[in-house]
Enzyme design. Structure first.
Site, mmCIF file in Angstrom:
data_model
loop_
_atom_site.group_PDB
_atom_site.id
_atom_site.type_symbol
_atom_site.label_atom_id
_atom_site.label_comp_id
_atom_site.label_asym_id
_atom_site.label_seq_id
_atom_site.Cartn_x
_atom_site.Cartn_y
_atom_site.Cartn_z
ATOM 1 C CG ASP A 1 -5.525 -7.024 1.707
ATOM 2 O OD1 ASP A 1 -6.526 -7.242 1.012
ATOM 3 O OD2 ASP A 1 -4.815 -6.001 1.580
ATOM 4 C CB SER B 1 -0.929 0.007 1.217
ATOM 5 O OG SER B 1 -1.848 -1.051 1.168
#
Length: 448
Positions: A329, A32
């Site tokens: 996730d 990210s």
């Protein structure tokens, strides 16, 4: 055909680890933060050096896209150097932007393109072309951008960016760091205040990085929960060097394996400890996991630390839905951990898993069922009946081009009584380059 689709399928039978896992490792850089570092550096004025960038396929697609928009991006030794173009000064891309398997890159890039006066076309691999884009293109249209997609709001996608972007005021119907970030990125080149309300706090890497690059960000708590995030545009980003911490989502797999393989003890160095990303650690501690933090510090605006993991007995857990944004996730590999625990675990509020690289909720249930674990889906909840020790195993797992499902299946194989067949590990390098090599360095014996 996307480059990612050209990866040769790599099926593998994963056997129980021949020995306890041990060693001192560093997982790849946070995906990210790596995406955002390249994008923000490309939008900044000046030169940014990025240390620890994740060099997986997903992130390399972001680098390619930012190059196509005019940023000079190059690798110097182990670091990456970006000469930015500045907000409002991007080039119109000469060719289609291929985002491979990365939904994060595709959605965030929509935000950048929406507020720049240009036309661009974006595509991805077979998995990404199935994923809906409406929840990001819908609100981005409010800034004046026009989007054209396939049926079902899917890629390939064409965007005509606004010549004079309007600021957006929007309340997210569902917590999503990707949508929030896309809208904030659009707001950087809009005239006025862009304000995004989120019902539940999501990962705040975008806000942290905006501040790191010199852009003021206002975060205000809302009555009843959630918060409002605001930026004033047009903004100016000043180049700043970035240190990328180890990805906690990638760390989840060696952590889970070390907890499940008897006698294991490992140390993971430099893992990101952003409180909006540590839901898995909190959940594992509630299950009785032996997790100890060492050498906590702050690097590049993000909390970082070393994590020691020791195998032991685990008990079932009831995970509240409000924790989902901080570990979205990690649910597939958490489900594998729950399969080896004592008791029945309930993982609540997993609607977001249905629109990941695959329908991860159904696929995770299928992974467990194929390996002898009793599992039920009730609405958006996943219920896992733990085996109180090694799961039976012996099943075949369909990964659906989803790297996290593939790695979760590997963890299942390392802990199970019978080998687990994984239909394809070829996509793992999109997020975790060298995964098998790193696990074998700990003693896992994958493929031996």
């Amino acid at each position: 055909m996307s480059r990612t689709e050209q990866i040769k399928p790599a099926p593998l039978d994963v056997h129980a680890s021949p020995r306890p896992l041990s060693g001192d490792i560093a997982v790849p850089g946070d995906k990210s933060i790596s995406h955002r570092a390249l994008m923000f550096a490309g939008l900044a004025q000046g030169t940014t050096r990025i240390v620890g960038l994740l060099e997986g396929e997903d992130v390399l697609r972001t680098a390619d896209a930012m190059r196509a928009l005019g940023a000079d991006i190059r690798r110097e030794g182990r670091d990456w150097v970006v000469d930015g173009r500045g907000i409002g000064s991007l080039d119109e891309p000469a060719d289609v932007l291929d985002m491979g398997n990365s939904g994060t890159a595709a959605r965030l890039l929509c935000g950048i393109l929406a507020s720049h006066d240009m036309t661009a076309v974006m595509t991805g691999d077979g998995s990404l072309r199935k994923r809906p884009m409406r929840r990001v293109t819908g609100p981005l249209a409010e800034c004046g951008a026009t989007f054209l997609t396939r049926s079902g709001d899917r890629l390939p996608l064409a965007v005509r960016g606004a010549a004079q972007a309007r600021p957006i005021s929007y309340r997210l119907p569902v917590a999503s760091a990707q949508v929030k970030s896309a809208l904030l990125l659009a707001g950087l080149n809009a005239s006025g205040l862009t304000r995004i309300e989120e019902p539940v706090a999501t990962r705040d890497h975008t806000e942290n990085m905006l501040r790191h690059f010199g852009v003021p960000v206002d975060v205000t708590p809302l009555e009843g929960g959630g918060c409002a995030i605001s930026v004033q545009g047009p903004a100016r980003l000043a180049a700043r060097d970035v240190i990328v911490p180890g990805d906690p989502s990638s760390a989840a797999f060696p952590i889970a394996a070390a907890l499940l393989v008897p006698g294991s003890s490992i140390l993971l160095r430099g893992v990101g400890l952003n409180p909006l990303r540590t839901g898995l650690l909190q959940t594992l501690r509630e299950m009785g996991a032996d997790l100890r933090l060492e050498n906590e510090r702050v690097e590049g605006g993000e909390p970082v630390g070393d994590l020691r993991v020791t195998a032991g007995t685990l008990t079932a857990v009831d995970v509240p839905p409000e924790r989902a944004p901080s570990m979205i996730d990690e649910y597939p590999v958490l489900a594998v951990v729950c399969a080896a625990a004592n008791g029945r675990s309930r993982l609540r509020g997993l609607a977001e898993l249905r629109v990941k690289e695959s329908d991860r909720l159904s696929a995770t249930a299928a992974l467990l069922e194929a390996n002898g674990v009793s599992v039920t889906i009730e609405g958006d909840d996943l219920l896992v009946s733990g085996c109180g020790g090694p799961p039976p195993g012996g099943g075949s797992v369909a990964t659906h081009m989803d790297h996290r499902l593939a790695m979760s299946a590997v963890v299942m194989g390392l802990a199970a009584r019978q080998p687990v067949h994984v239909d394809d590990l070829g996509f793992v390098d999109t997020s975790f380059p060298g995964f098998v090599r790193l696990m074998n360095g700990l003693g896992a014996g994958i493929g031996a």
